[in-house]
Design an enzyme around this catalytic site. Structure first.
Site, PDB file in Angstrom:
ATOM      1  N   ASN A 101       0.866  -1.182   0.000  1.00 41.64           N
ATOM      2  CA  ASN A 101       0.000   0.000   0.000  1.00 41.64           C
ATOM      3  C   ASN A 101       0.901   1.230   0.000  1.00 41.64           C
ATOM      4  O   ASN A 101       1.527   1.535   1.008  1.00 41.64           O
ATOM      5  CB  ASN A 101      -0.885  -0.046   1.261  1.00 41.64           C
ATOM      6  CG  ASN A 101      -1.674   1.228   1.476  1.00 41.64           C
ATOM      7  OD1 ASN A 101      -1.795   2.062   0.562  1.00 41.64           O
ATOM      8  ND2 ASN A 101      -2.217   1.402   2.678  1.00 41.64           N
ATOM      9  N   TRP A 102       0.952   1.900  -1.145  1.00 40.14           N
ATOM     10  CA  TRP A 102       1.862   3.044  -1.269  1.00 40.14           C
ATOM     11  C   TRP A 102       1.312   4.297  -0.596  1.00 40.14           C
ATOM     12  O   TRP A 102       1.994   5.288  -0.483  1.00 40.14           O
ATOM     13  CB  TRP A 102       2.154   3.319  -2.746  1.00 40.14           C
ATOM     14  CG  TRP A 102       3.071   2.316  -3.387  1.00 40.14           C
ATOM     15  CD1 TRP A 102       3.723   1.275  -2.778  1.00 40.14           C
ATOM     16  CD2 TRP A 102       3.445   2.262  -4.778  1.00 40.14           C
ATOM     17  NE1 TRP A 102       4.479   0.597  -3.697  1.00 40.14           N
ATOM     18  CE2 TRP A 102       4.339   1.161  -4.923  1.00 40.14           C
ATOM     19  CE3 TRP A 102       3.123   3.022  -5.909  1.00 40.14           C
ATOM     20  CZ2 TRP A 102       4.902   0.825  -6.168  1.00 40.14           C
ATOM     21  CZ3 TRP A 102       3.687   2.682  -7.139  1.00 40.14           C
ATOM     22  CH2 TRP A 102       4.560   1.595  -7.260  1.00 40.14           C
ATOM     23  N   LYS A 103       0.048   4.282  -0.194  1.00 40.53           N
ATOM     24  CA  LYS A 103      -0.579   5.471   0.419  1.00 40.53           C
ATOM     25  C   LYS A 103      -0.354   6.679  -0.513  1.00 40.53           C
ATOM     26  O   LYS A 103      -0.387   6.504  -1.725  1.00 40.53           O
ATOM     27  CB  LYS A 103      -0.036   5.678   1.832  1.00 40.53           C
ATOM     28  CG  LYS A 103      -0.109   4.380   2.662  1.00 40.53           C
ATOM     29  CD  LYS A 103       0.179   4.566   4.114  1.00 40.53           C
ATOM     30  CE  LYS A 103       0.039   3.210   4.818  1.00 40.53           C
ATOM     31  NZ  LYS A 103       0.185   3.314   6.265  1.00 40.53           N
ATOM     32  N   HIS A 151      -9.331   0.973   5.091  1.00 43.46           N
ATOM     33  CA  HIS A 151      -8.001   1.131   5.711  1.00 43.46           C
ATOM     34  C   HIS A 151      -8.126   2.053   6.925  1.00 43.46           C
ATOM     35  O   HIS A 151      -8.937   2.970   6.934  1.00 43.46           O
ATOM     36  CB  HIS A 151      -7.010   1.709   4.697  1.00 43.46           C
ATOM     37  CG  HIS A 151      -5.614   1.731   5.234  1.00 43.46           C
ATOM     38  ND1 HIS A 151      -5.149   2.770   5.993  1.00 43.46           N
ATOM     39  CD2 HIS A 151      -4.622   0.815   5.160  1.00 43.46           C
ATOM     40  CE1 HIS A 151      -3.902   2.484   6.371  1.00 43.46           C
ATOM     41  NE2 HIS A 151      -3.552   1.308   5.860  1.00 43.46           N
ATOM     42  N   GLU A 182      -6.509   4.460   7.940  1.00 42.87           N
ATOM     43  CA  GLU A 182      -6.402   5.914   7.682  1.00 42.87           C
ATOM     44  C   GLU A 182      -7.708   6.461   7.117  1.00 42.87           C
ATOM     45  O   GLU A 182      -8.080   7.605   7.392  1.00 42.87           O
ATOM     46  CB  GLU A 182      -5.189   6.181   6.772  1.00 42.87           C
ATOM     47  CG  GLU A 182      -3.892   6.035   7.558  1.00 42.87           C
ATOM     48  CD  GLU A 182      -2.713   5.466   6.798  1.00 42.87           C
ATOM     49  OE1 GLU A 182      -2.669   5.555   5.562  1.00 42.87           O
ATOM     50  OE2 GLU A 182      -1.810   4.900   7.472  1.00 42.87           O
ATOM     51  N   GLU A 234      -5.038  -5.173  10.614  1.00 55.18           N
ATOM     52  CA  GLU A 234      -3.999  -4.182  10.843  1.00 55.18           C
ATOM     53  C   GLU A 234      -4.280  -3.459  12.154  1.00 55.18           C
ATOM     54  O   GLU A 234      -5.065  -2.503  12.186  1.00 55.18           O
ATOM     55  CB  GLU A 234      -3.977  -3.161   9.703  1.00 55.18           C
ATOM     56  CG  GLU A 234      -3.687  -3.773   8.352  1.00 55.18           C
ATOM     57  CD  GLU A 234      -3.167  -2.741   7.368  1.00 55.18           C
ATOM     58  OE1 GLU A 234      -2.043  -2.898   6.906  1.00 55.18           O
ATOM     59  OE2 GLU A 234      -3.878  -1.761   7.101  1.00 55.18           O
ATOM     60  N   GLY A 246       2.803   2.063  10.731  1.00 54.89           N
ATOM     61  CA  GLY A 246       3.736   3.173  10.558  1.00 54.89           C
ATOM     62  C   GLY A 246       4.456   3.557  11.838  1.00 54.89           C
ATOM     63  O   GLY A 246       5.087   4.614  11.922  1.00 54.89           O
ATOM     64  N   SER A 296       3.759  -2.263  10.170  1.00 55.00           N
ATOM     65  CA  SER A 296       5.224  -2.288  10.319  1.00 55.00           C
ATOM     66  C   SER A 296       5.856  -3.616   9.890  1.00 55.00           C
ATOM     67  O   SER A 296       6.817  -4.072  10.498  1.00 55.00           O
ATOM     68  CB  SER A 296       5.621  -1.928  11.758  1.00 55.00           C
ATOM     69  OG  SER A 296       5.219  -0.601  12.052  1.00 55.00           O
ATOM     70  N   GLY A 334       2.993  -1.212   4.184  1.00 53.40           N
ATOM     71  CA  GLY A 334       2.990   0.211   3.831  1.00 53.40           C
ATOM     72  C   GLY A 334       4.398   0.663   3.510  1.00 53.40           C
ATOM     73  O   GLY A 334       4.905   0.445   2.406  1.00 53.40           O
ATOM     74  N   GLY A 335       5.073   1.255   4.495  1.00 55.37           N
ATOM     75  CA  GLY A 335       6.395   1.861   4.301  1.00 55.37           C
ATOM     76  C   GLY A 335       7.385   0.994   3.533  1.00 55.37           C
ATOM     77  O   GLY A 335       8.046   1.471   2.605  1.00 55.37           O
TER      78      GLY A 335
END
Ligand code: PGA
Length: 251
Positions: A13-15, A96, A98, A168, A174, A213, A234-235
């Site tokens: 997930n590149w956000k 998600h 966010e 998640e 993150g 993470s 993600g990251g």
């Protein structure tokens, strides 16, 4: 149409990162080994076409990070599942944390989005997970059950081959704090039992991913845990080398 998720599933997930030029250069350096499982990338909407063009014969499904449930109309700023499908996307990420916690998305809205995604022929990947105060209050399983119940009541068994869940825990996203493999597994076993109870035996094949993470150093242990069928990253999905290393860690 016709796509499904073979376990294990490794999704990135590149956000709000990687515009079209960065997406193309990611794809130039991304050469995952072929093999068992499914890779998925969720670029920002405006980079979906670049990833689709650049993927060539690589075994990567491409998805959008959110959709709106109406098909078309006066909904400025939104995109629909139909539109995502027409643009070549194969998967929709829904709910998600966010979206839920920054943009105020409700359980009912995630349910409408899952229904719309499946109706338009996309694979729907539903995210669930508790916040730290909910975990500390002993509410983690109840929160995840509530988030699932809102969606499963609307989900028929005919779409099970296009449905996935990503657990998640919000406190692990993150933050560098990963749930232990044992904690993740305990929740995944809980999710699997809810899926089986609500949807029947066919729900045994629904992938349940862990997210929060995930990095090359912890991916193998997490993916080796009971009922963990993959990871949502993600990251560490922003760099082609670390994302490939996670793919290679699936065992
Ligand atoms: P993270 O994000 O891997 O950067 O923690 C995971 C996610 O939000 O999907």
């Amino acid at each position: 149409m016709g796509h499904s998720l073979t376990k294990p599933v490794v999704a990135g997930n590149w956000k709000l990162n990687h515009g079209p030029a960065e997406a193309r250069s990611f794809m130039e350096s991304f050469s995952p080994a072929k093999g068992e499982g499914t890779l998925v990338l969720f670029p920002p909407y405006l980079s979906v076409a670049a990833v689709l063009e650049a993927r060539g014969g690589r075994p990567v499904l491409v998805g959008v990070q959110d959709i709106y449930w109406e098909a078309s109309g006066a909904f400025t700023g939104e995109i629909s599942a139909e539109l995502a499908n027409q643009a070549g996307a194969e998967v929709a990420l829904v709910g998600h944390s966010e979206r839920r916690h920054i943009f105020g998305e409700t359980d009912e809205e995630t349910a409408r989005k899952v229904t719309a995604s499946l109706g338009a022929g996309l694979i729907a990947m539903l995210c669930v997970g508790e916040k730290i105060d909910e975990r500390e209050a002993g509410q983690a399983k109840a929160v995840v059950q509530r988030q699932l119940d809102a969606v499963l009541g609307h989900l028929g068994t005919e779409h099970l081959d296009r449905f996935a869940v990503a657990y998640e825990p919000v406190w692990a996203i993150g933050t560098g704090k990963t749930a232990t493999a044992a904690d993740a597994s305990e929740m995944h076993v809980h999710i699997r039992s809810i899926l089986l109870q609500r949807l029947g035996d066919g729900a045994a094949s629904v992938p349940i991913l862990y997210g929060g993470s995930v990095k090359p150093a912890n991916a193998a242990e997490l993916m080796g845990a009971k009922e963990v069928d993959g990871v949502l990253v993600g990251g560490a999905s922003l760099d082609p080398r670390s994302f490939s290393a996670i793919w290679d860690a699936r065992g």
